[in-house]
Scaffold this motif. Structure first.
Motif, PDB file in Angstrom:
ATOM      1  N   VAL A  57       1.787 131.336  61.216  1.00  0.00           N
ATOM      2  CA  VAL A  57       1.763 131.989  62.529  1.00  0.00           C
ATOM      3  C   VAL A  57       0.327 132.084  63.042  1.00  0.00           C
ATOM      4  O   VAL A  57       0.042 131.769  64.204  1.00  0.00           O
ATOM      5  CB  VAL A  57       2.421 133.384  62.458  1.00  0.00           C
ATOM      6  N   LEU A  58      -0.596 132.499  62.191  1.00  0.00           N
ATOM      7  CA  LEU A  58      -1.985 132.626  62.620  1.00  0.00           C
ATOM      8  C   LEU A  58      -2.618 131.268  62.929  1.00  0.00           C
ATOM      9  O   LEU A  58      -3.459 131.161  63.821  1.00  0.00           O
ATOM     10  CB  LEU A  58      -2.802 133.356  61.557  1.00  0.00           C
ATOM     11  N   ALA A  59      -2.222 130.230  62.192  1.00  0.00           N
ATOM     12  CA  ALA A  59      -2.769 128.898  62.444  1.00  0.00           C
ATOM     13  C   ALA A  59      -2.331 128.362  63.806  1.00  0.00           C
ATOM     14  O   ALA A  59      -3.029 127.556  64.414  1.00  0.00           O
ATOM     15  CB  ALA A  59      -2.343 127.940  61.336  1.00  0.00           C
ATOM     16  N   PHE A  63      -0.992 128.656  70.582  1.00  0.00           N
ATOM     17  CA  PHE A  63       0.174 128.280  71.388  1.00  0.00           C
ATOM     18  C   PHE A  63       0.817 129.484  72.066  1.00  0.00           C
ATOM     19  O   PHE A  63       1.468 129.350  73.092  1.00  0.00           O
ATOM     20  CB  PHE A  63       1.225 127.560  70.535  1.00  0.00           C
ATOM     21  N   LEU A  64       0.637 130.655  71.488  1.00  0.00           N
ATOM     22  CA  LEU A  64       1.225 131.857  72.064  1.00  0.00           C
ATOM     23  C   LEU A  64       0.498 132.308  73.326  1.00  0.00           C
ATOM     24  O   LEU A  64       1.019 133.121  74.078  1.00  0.00           O
ATOM     25  CB  LEU A  64       1.243 132.990  71.025  1.00  0.00           C
ATOM     26  N   PHE A  65      -0.701 131.771  73.560  1.00  0.00           N
ATOM     27  CA  PHE A  65      -1.446 132.146  74.752  1.00  0.00           C
ATOM     28  C   PHE A  65      -1.142 131.245  75.939  1.00  0.00           C
ATOM     29  O   PHE A  65      -1.615 131.510  77.048  1.00  0.00           O
ATOM     30  CB  PHE A  65      -2.948 132.147  74.457  1.00  0.00           C
ATOM     31  N   VAL A  66      -0.382 130.193  75.752  1.00  0.00           N
ATOM     32  CA  VAL A  66      -0.030 129.295  76.858  1.00  0.00           C
ATOM     33  C   VAL A  66       0.750 130.038  77.940  1.00  0.00           C
ATOM     34  O   VAL A  66       0.415 129.920  79.131  1.00  0.00           O
ATOM     35  CB  VAL A  66       0.729 128.050  76.341  1.00  0.00           C
ATOM     36  N   PRO A  67       1.771 130.851  77.609  1.00  0.00           N
ATOM     37  CA  PRO A  67       2.466 131.589  78.680  1.00  0.00           C
ATOM     38  C   PRO A  67       1.546 132.526  79.448  1.00  0.00           C
ATOM     39  O   PRO A  67       1.686 132.695  80.652  1.00  0.00           O
ATOM     40  CB  PRO A  67       3.551 132.373  77.939  1.00  0.00           C
ATOM     41  N   ALA A  68       0.563 133.115  78.767  1.00  0.00           N
ATOM     42  CA  ALA A  68      -0.378 133.997  79.464  1.00  0.00           C
ATOM     43  C   ALA A  68      -1.211 133.191  80.457  1.00  0.00           C
ATOM     44  O   ALA A  68      -1.477 133.646  81.578  1.00  0.00           O
ATOM     45  CB  ALA A  68      -1.274 134.700  78.449  1.00  0.00           C
ATOM     46  N   GLY A  69      -1.622 131.997  80.061  1.00  0.00           N
ATOM     47  CA  GLY A  69      -2.387 131.140  80.972  1.00  0.00           C
ATOM     48  C   GLY A  69      -1.576 130.735  82.190  1.00  0.00           C
ATOM     49  O   GLY A  69      -2.088 130.700  83.311  1.00  0.00           O
TER      50      GLY A  69
END
Length: 117
Positions: A57-59, A63-69
């Protein structure tokens, strides 16, 4: 991996249910993390079972920041209208977070040193 991911998401869900159900002013994921810390305190062997999942998950955290962008681009007019205010708030909150981290580090170091002497 699915069991440990289920445990992590279950802790977050428990935190969300607690925060919303009891109207706590603390975000659900923060309470979920507190529940996970308590669980790891009672079952330290669980740490090694969670390690492979948390490493993956940490690696892939970026990818989890793409929706925020995408959200930023979708609300670009808010940023253009209130850019200076947002920049000020982000700067102040970053400085406060850094001060809190330094204070925590100093406190923990003091506690560790006082126990060893």
């Amino acid at each position: 991996m699915l069991q440990t991911l289920g445990l992590l998401l279950g802790c977050q869900l428990l935190g969300e249910m607690t925060a919303r159900g009891l109207s706590f002013p603390i975000p659900g994921p923060v309470l979920g993390l507190a529940f996970l810390v308590l669980l790891l305190g009672f079952r330290p062997t669980l740490t090694e079972q969670l390690r492979p999942t948390t490493t993956v998950v940490l690696a892939n955290l970026s990818f989890l920041f793409v929706p925020a962008g995408v959200g930023v681009i979708g609300n670009l007019e808010v940023f253009t209208d209130n850019g200076l205010t947002l920049l000020f708030i982000l700067t102040v909150s970053t400085l406060l977070s850094m001060l809190a981290a330094v204070g925590t580090f100093i406190s923990v170091r003091f506690l560790i040193e006082s126990r060893t002497t």
